[in-house]
Every structure is written in C-alpha cells, then in structure tokens.
Design a protein around this motif. Sequence first.
Motif, PDB file in Angstrom:
ATOM      1  N   PRO A 102       3.845   7.545   4.161  1.00 23.53           N
ATOM      2  CA  PRO A 102       5.163   6.931   4.375  1.00 23.53           C
ATOM      3  C   PRO A 102       6.093   7.255   3.211  1.00 23.53           C
ATOM      4  O   PRO A 102       5.626   7.455   2.084  1.00 23.53           O
ATOM      5  CB  PRO A 102       4.870   5.428   4.406  1.00 23.53           C
ATOM      6  CG  PRO A 102       3.398   5.295   4.548  1.00 23.53           C
ATOM      7  CD  PRO A 102       2.790   6.561   4.024  1.00 23.53           C
ATOM      8  N   PRO A 103       7.397   7.306   3.445  1.00 22.10           N
ATOM      9  CA  PRO A 103       8.320   7.612   2.350  1.00 22.10           C
ATOM     10  C   PRO A 103       8.302   6.521   1.282  1.00 22.10           C
ATOM     11  O   PRO A 103       8.007   5.357   1.556  1.00 22.10           O
ATOM     12  CB  PRO A 103       9.682   7.695   3.038  1.00 22.10           C
ATOM     13  CG  PRO A 103       9.525   6.951   4.308  1.00 22.10           C
ATOM     14  CD  PRO A 103       8.093   7.063   4.704  1.00 22.10           C
ATOM     15  N   VAL A 104       8.618   6.908   0.073  1.00 17.80           N
ATOM     16  CA  VAL A 104       8.620   5.991  -1.067  1.00 17.80           C
ATOM     17  C   VAL A 104       9.458   4.745  -0.788  1.00 17.80           C
ATOM     18  O   VAL A 104       9.091   3.639  -1.183  1.00 17.80           O
ATOM     19  CB  VAL A 104       9.146   6.721  -2.329  1.00 17.80           C
ATOM     20  CG1 VAL A 104       9.448   5.757  -3.449  1.00 17.80           C
ATOM     21  CG2 VAL A 104       8.152   7.757  -2.783  1.00 17.80           C
ATOM     22  N   GLY A 105      10.574   4.908  -0.122  1.00 15.91           N
ATOM     23  CA  GLY A 105      11.472   3.783   0.125  1.00 15.91           C
ATOM     24  C   GLY A 105      10.868   2.651   0.924  1.00 15.91           C
ATOM     25  O   GLY A 105      11.390   1.540   0.921  1.00 15.91           O
ATOM     26  N   GLU A 106       9.752   2.884   1.591  1.00 13.97           N
ATOM     27  CA  GLU A 106       9.097   1.827   2.357  1.00 13.97           C
ATOM     28  C   GLU A 106       8.109   1.020   1.526  1.00 13.97           C
ATOM     29  O   GLU A 106       7.534   0.055   2.020  1.00 13.97           O
ATOM     30  CB  GLU A 106       8.387   2.427   3.575  1.00 13.97           C
ATOM     31  CG  GLU A 106       9.356   2.965   4.596  1.00 13.97           C
ATOM     32  CD  GLU A 106       8.667   3.496   5.848  1.00 13.97           C
ATOM     33  OE1 GLU A 106       7.432   3.382   5.971  1.00 13.97           O
ATOM     34  OE2 GLU A 106       9.390   4.033   6.700  1.00 13.97           O
ATOM     35  N   ALA A 107       7.903   1.383   0.283  1.00 16.19           N
ATOM     36  CA  ALA A 107       6.959   0.662  -0.574  1.00 16.19           C
ATOM     37  C   ALA A 107       7.464  -0.757  -0.829  1.00 16.19           C
ATOM     38  O   ALA A 107       8.662  -0.972  -1.050  1.00 16.19           O
ATOM     39  CB  ALA A 107       6.767   1.397  -1.892  1.00 16.19           C
ATOM     40  N   PRO A 108       6.570  -1.746  -0.805  1.00 12.28           N
ATOM     41  CA  PRO A 108       7.004  -3.131  -1.006  1.00 12.28           C
ATOM     42  C   PRO A 108       7.558  -3.393  -2.401  1.00 12.28           C
ATOM     43  O   PRO A 108       8.258  -4.380  -2.605  1.00 12.28           O
ATOM     44  CB  PRO A 108       5.729  -3.950  -0.759  1.00 12.28           C
ATOM     45  CG  PRO A 108       4.602  -2.994  -0.897  1.00 12.28           C
ATOM     46  CD  PRO A 108       5.147  -1.630  -0.553  1.00 12.28           C
ATOM     47  N   GLU A 109       7.307  -2.508  -3.355  1.00 14.74           N
ATOM     48  CA  GLU A 109       7.823  -2.677  -4.713  1.00 14.74           C
ATOM     49  C   GLU A 109       9.302  -2.301  -4.843  1.00 14.74           C
ATOM     50  O   GLU A 109       9.920  -2.622  -5.854  1.00 14.74           O
ATOM     51  CB  GLU A 109       7.006  -1.825  -5.701  1.00 14.74           C
ATOM     52  CG  GLU A 109       5.567  -2.211  -5.819  1.00 14.74           C
ATOM     53  CD  GLU A 109       4.678  -1.578  -4.735  1.00 14.74           C
ATOM     54  OE1 GLU A 109       3.496  -1.920  -4.686  1.00 14.74           O
ATOM     55  OE2 GLU A 109       5.171  -0.765  -3.933  1.00 14.74           O
ATOM     56  N   VAL A 110       9.863  -1.638  -3.860  1.00 15.97           N
ATOM     57  CA  VAL A 110      11.242  -1.156  -3.958  1.00 15.97           C
ATOM     58  C   VAL A 110      12.243  -2.270  -4.244  1.00 15.97           C
ATOM     59  O   VAL A 110      13.106  -2.115  -5.119  1.00 15.97           O
ATOM     60  CB  VAL A 110      11.633  -0.314  -2.721  1.00 15.97           C
ATOM     61  CG1 VAL A 110      13.125  -0.044  -2.680  1.00 15.97           C
ATOM     62  CG2 VAL A 110      10.864   0.997  -2.732  1.00 15.97           C
ATOM     63  N   PRO A 111      12.182  -3.434  -3.584  1.00 12.90           N
ATOM     64  CA  PRO A 111      13.144  -4.486  -3.934  1.00 12.90           C
ATOM     65  C   PRO A 111      13.044  -4.918  -5.402  1.00 12.90           C
ATOM     66  O   PRO A 111      14.063  -5.210  -6.035  1.00 12.90           O
ATOM     67  CB  PRO A 111      12.783  -5.641  -2.997  1.00 12.90           C
ATOM     68  CG  PRO A 111      12.144  -4.971  -1.828  1.00 12.90           C
ATOM     69  CD  PRO A 111      11.395  -3.800  -2.413  1.00 12.90           C
ATOM     70  N   HIS A 112      11.838  -4.931  -5.956  1.00 12.55           N
ATOM     71  CA  HIS A 112      11.668  -5.285  -7.366  1.00 12.55           C
ATOM     72  C   HIS A 112      12.287  -4.219  -8.269  1.00 12.55           C
ATOM     73  O   HIS A 112      12.890  -4.540  -9.289  1.00 12.55           O
ATOM     74  CB  HIS A 112      10.187  -5.456  -7.704  1.00 12.55           C
ATOM     75  CG  HIS A 112       9.537  -6.568  -6.953  1.00 12.55           C
ATOM     76  ND1 HIS A 112       9.768  -7.892  -7.232  1.00 12.55           N
ATOM     77  CD2 HIS A 112       8.676  -6.554  -5.918  1.00 12.55           C
ATOM     78  CE1 HIS A 112       9.067  -8.650  -6.415  1.00 12.55           C
ATOM     79  NE2 HIS A 112       8.402  -7.863  -5.599  1.00 12.55           N
ATOM     80  N   ILE A 113      12.134  -2.967  -7.893  1.00  7.15           N
ATOM     81  CA  ILE A 113      12.708  -1.873  -8.667  1.00  7.15           C
ATOM     82  C   ILE A 113      14.233  -1.945  -8.626  1.00  7.15           C
ATOM     83  O   ILE A 113      14.905  -1.775  -9.647  1.00  7.15           O
ATOM     84  CB  ILE A 113      12.188  -0.514  -8.146  1.00  7.15           C
ATOM     85  CG1 ILE A 113      10.674  -0.410  -8.404  1.00  7.15           C
ATOM     86  CG2 ILE A 113      12.942   0.648  -8.787  1.00  7.15           C
ATOM     87  CD1 ILE A 113      10.001   0.718  -7.648  1.00  7.15           C
ATOM     88  N   ILE A 114      14.783  -2.232  -7.456  1.00  7.14           N
ATOM     89  CA  ILE A 114      16.236  -2.373  -7.322  1.00  7.14           C
ATOM     90  C   ILE A 114      16.716  -3.551  -8.159  1.00  7.14           C
ATOM     91  O   ILE A 114      17.716  -3.466  -8.873  1.00  7.14           O
ATOM     92  CB  ILE A 114      16.639  -2.522  -5.842  1.00  7.14           C
ATOM     93  CG1 ILE A 114      16.366  -1.221  -5.088  1.00  7.14           C
ATOM     94  CG2 ILE A 114      18.105  -2.943  -5.722  1.00  7.14           C
ATOM     95  CD1 ILE A 114      16.499  -1.338  -3.577  1.00  7.14           C
ATOM     96  N   HIS A 115      15.973  -4.648  -8.076  1.00  2.42           N
ATOM     97  CA  HIS A 115      16.313  -5.849  -8.840  1.00  2.42           C
ATOM     98  C   HIS A 115      16.402  -5.525 -10.333  1.00  2.42           C
ATOM     99  O   HIS A 115      17.365  -5.878 -11.012  1.00  2.42           O
ATOM    100  CB  HIS A 115      15.256  -6.926  -8.566  1.00  2.42           C
ATOM    101  CG  HIS A 115      15.231  -8.015  -9.578  1.00  2.42           C
ATOM    102  ND1 HIS A 115      16.204  -8.966  -9.668  1.00  2.42           N
ATOM    103  CD2 HIS A 115      14.339  -8.278 -10.560  1.00  2.42           C
ATOM    104  CE1 HIS A 115      15.911  -9.780 -10.658  1.00  2.42           C
ATOM    105  NE2 HIS A 115      14.785  -9.392 -11.212  1.00  2.42           N
ATOM    106  N   ARG A 116      15.400  -4.834 -10.842  1.00  7.34           N
ATOM    107  CA  ARG A 116      15.378  -4.475 -12.261  1.00  7.34           C
ATOM    108  C   ARG A 116      16.552  -3.574 -12.607  1.00  7.34           C
ATOM    109  O   ARG A 116      17.232  -3.785 -13.608  1.00  7.34           O
ATOM    110  CB  ARG A 116      14.069  -3.788 -12.612  1.00  7.34           C
ATOM    111  CG  ARG A 116      14.007  -3.431 -14.114  1.00  7.34           C
ATOM    112  CD  ARG A 116      12.857  -2.513 -14.457  1.00  7.34           C
ATOM    113  NE  ARG A 116      13.135  -1.197 -13.905  1.00  7.34           N
ATOM    114  CZ  ARG A 116      12.227  -0.439 -13.305  1.00  7.34           C
ATOM    115  NH1 ARG A 116      11.002  -0.858 -13.142  1.00  7.34           N
ATOM    116  NH2 ARG A 116      12.568   0.745 -12.848  1.00  7.34           N
TER     117      ARG A 116
END
Length: 186
Positions: A102-116
Amino acid sequence: PEVMGVIICDHGSRRATANDALLGVVEGYRAVSGHAIVEPAHMELAEPTIAQAFDACVSQGASVVVIMPYFLSRGRHVQEDVPALASQAAEKHPGVRWVLAPPVGEAPEVPHIIHRAVAEARATVEGAEEHEVQEAGGSSGCGAAVAAPAKGATREPRCAGVPGLRTPGSQPLVGAGAAAAAAAAA
C-alpha cells in the motif's frame, strides 16, 4: 528460503535534489528494517527506473520483490502505472514474484507525522517561546496539538511511543529552506 528485495518507488522529478531525497529514505529504511536488498526507483522522469531497480534486486539474489509506492494515495500511478511498469520489469525474471505494498500515505502514522510537521512549522514561524503546544485528547495519548499563546512557556506534545515525534530538547525537523523563509518573514 526466499530472499526479499524492496523497491521504494516515487514519482520521479526533473530536479536532481528531489530525486536524491529518495536515497535518504532508502538508506533510512534499510537501517530500520535490516533488509539488505533495498533499491530506489522513480516511476518516470529519472533513473533508476523500476526496471533498473528490479534488475538490481534480482542481481543481489532476490526471489521476491516488494514494491513500496512512496506516494500518498492509490491514485492512477499506484493503481495503474507502477503495477504496469513492475509487470514489465518482472517479465525479464521468470520465477521472481513481486507484490505492490500500500502507498505510504495510507500508513496509520501519517496523521501523527502531519501533526508534528504542522506544530514545528508553526513554532518556527511564530517562535516557540510565544506559544505552548496544548493537547486535545486522543486515544493514543498523542492528542491533536494546537498552539496557544503562553507567557514564554513551551512544552512538547505528549507523544511517547509514536515513532518520529520529537521529544523535549530535540531539534525541529525543519529544512533549511523553511527555516530561512521563516527567518526572512520575521
């Protein structure tokens, strides 16, 4: 036993610096994963191509190749273009299997990365001394942080256990261009 090769594939750019950034991602993944066979690839506009990366994986002994799309979503490139290029590359290597992750953007960590990134960008632009990052709940203990005026106090969001999020005292992950732009705007 099967030997796995990994191809981290981005879109590709006419700008060398954009393409070179993928090399850091590949090295970082290699270090974190411990996988010996990890190759960069660009879907178009630059080399190494998917075919070249596939060849490199096989030449290092890979009998199965995982293609990791360094894309945000399952758009046309991930659904059509990358699989078609991978299929063409695999034709030269009968018996070598491949799969598309799956593409990286579907990883559940993405919202945390955006938040940071948002919190750090705001702190860079407005000055960390003038704002306090406040938590706003969250099931993981890492709530959505918002910058709010504080009297010279700063505090990091509580994000223990979330990979990649800053801890107190660490340097912000802001590129030189962003820092320079923020300094110029000040």
